[in-house]
Design an enzyme around this catalytic site. Structure first.
Site, PDB file in Angstrom:
ATOM      1  N   GLU A  85      -5.859 -10.772  -1.518  1.00 16.67           N
ATOM      2  CA  GLU A  85      -6.321 -10.585  -1.480  1.00 16.67           C
ATOM      3  C   GLU A  85      -7.829 -10.802  -1.740  1.00 16.67           C
ATOM      4  O   GLU A  85      -8.559  -9.638  -1.224  1.00 16.67           O
ATOM      5  CB  GLU A  85      -6.003  -8.941  -0.089  1.00 16.67           C
ATOM      6  CG  GLU A  85      -4.676  -9.281   0.217  1.00 16.67           C
ATOM      7  CD  GLU A  85      -4.769  -8.434   1.116  1.00 16.67           C
ATOM      8  OE1 GLU A  85      -4.975  -7.556   1.372  1.00 16.67           O
ATOM      9  OE2 GLU A  85      -3.138  -7.696   0.792  1.00 16.67           O
TER      10      GLU A  85
ATOM     11  N   GLU B 256       0.858  -1.352   0.069  1.00 12.06           N
ATOM     12  CA  GLU B 256       0.039  -0.280  -0.039  1.00 12.06           C
ATOM     13  C   GLU B 256       0.699   1.140  -0.046  1.00 12.06           C
ATOM     14  O   GLU B 256       0.754   1.987   0.307  1.00 12.06           O
ATOM     15  CB  GLU B 256      -0.885  -0.416   1.370  1.00 12.06           C
ATOM     16  CG  GLU B 256      -1.330  -1.333   0.772  1.00 12.06           C
ATOM     17  CD  GLU B 256      -2.605  -1.459   2.102  1.00 12.06           C
ATOM     18  OE1 GLU B 256      -2.046  -0.844   2.869  1.00 12.06           O
ATOM     19  OE2 GLU B 256      -3.532  -2.034   2.203  1.00 12.06           O
TER      20      GLU B 256
END
Ligand code: XIL
Length: 327
Positions: free
Chosen positions: A237, A131
């Protein structure tokens, strides 16, 4: 014979699930039957694995590694450098001097070296940086790593990981990188890294989706772009929330028929695209095993039940599982 999700995808990609070691017992049968890859959901995050400057805690990760070894499953390493789930000591100075770039790099290198080296025979790939792209107008997310080290914290992390185990594969892991400005930034960053020769093997597309997002077409466009860079692609994910992002209802005791149908459509169309891109996609991991335990129960809305996975709250297979097994 019992249907097996990962066997159906043999020759396409690994099919994995993320879980915490404490849930190994209850998920054991499902994991053995359907998945050939696992990801420690929290065990390798900085706060858990390296809580004090001179203290590492590998016990729980080791349990997952042992389970995967016994059952012939791959393990994805998640995640080395992130702004969340970090211990307080990490960004604090130890003496009177403030934390310098060099000291921060030293801490980063020690952390990465210790962990990647420890699991060099068991963890074949790593989400090195998680991220890192800004959601707003900036290019990179502002976080402590960037503040103290500078923009090159990302490439440094990849070099340290590579030095610790040149045989592993290294990924930049990101969410909302399917399209739009964030998609372009993610693409540009990886392209620059490839041009510079930074040891990055691929992009991890997190895949936290909703029943109405993303469209199969926009997903194809993105996969086309990333595969042209010669990158390996992992979906790291995956989950499909029953709620569209704007839907903030908290009082639903169970998903409606319409939601269930939409979720089946979304999973089926996504897996269809994944199959089309099997030459670039090597791994698809679900962020959880069953609806009894999902991070979406507290995000983006606190204390709201969601049902984003392939098994229900009693660990029984959902219709959506069969829709991606029987295509
Ligand atoms: C989540 C875990 O699932 C939760 O158990 C934990 O409390 C918070 O983190 N993006 C990521 C994952 O990269 O590491 C996050 O996992 C979910 C969002």
């Amino acid at each position: 014979m019992k249907p097996m999700l990962h066997k159906k995808y043999k020759g396409y990609f690994d099919v994995g699930a993320a879980l915490e070691a404490k849930n190994l017992g209850k998920y054991e049968e499902i994991l053995k039957q359907h998945f050939n890859s696992i990801t420690p959901e929290n065990e390798l995050k900085f706060l858990i694995v390296h809580p004090q400057i001179a203290e590492y805690n590998f016990t729980d990760c080791d349990k997952l590694v042992e389970f995967a070894y016994e059952n012939n499953q791959h393990i994805r390493g998640h995640t080395l450098i992130w702004h969340n789930q970090v211990p307080d000591w990490l960004f604090e100075s130890t003496g009177a001097l403030s934390l310098s770039r060099n000291e921060m790099l030293r801490r980063m290198e020690n952390h990465i070296q210790t962990i990647v080296d420890r699991y060099k025979d068991s963890i074949y790939c790593w989400d090195v940086v998680n991220e890192a792209i800004d959601d707003g107008n900036d290019f990179l997310r502002n976080n402590k790593w960037k503040e103290i080290i500078g923009d090159d914290y990302i490439e440094k992390a990849f070099y340290y990981a590579y030095e610790a185990n040149p045989k592993a594969l290294f990924f930049l892991n990101e969410y909302n990188c399917e399209s739009g400005a964030k998609g372009d930034k993610t693409y540009d960053l990886i392209k620059q890294m490839r041009i510079k020769g930074v040891p990055i093997d691929g992009i991890g597309i997190q895949g936290h989706y909703q029943v109405d997002y993303p469209s199969a077409d926009s997903f194809r466009v993105m996969l086309e772009k990333y595969s042209r860079l010669g990158l390996k692609i992992h979906i790291t994910e995956l989950d499909v929330s029953m709620f569209s992002y704007q839907d903030r209802r908290v009082d639903l005791p169970e998903p409606s028929k319409e939601m269930i149908e939409k979720q089946i459509e979304k999973y089926s169309s996504l897996f269809k695209v994944f199959r089309e891109y099997k030459d670039s996609i090597d791994s698809v991991t679900l962020w959880g095993v069953a609806d009894d335990c999902t991070w979406l129960d507290s995000s983006p809305v606190k204390e709201r039940k969601d049902w984003p996975l392939l098994f229900d709250q009693d660990l029984n297979p959902k219709e959506v599982l069969y829709s991606i097994i029987n295509w």
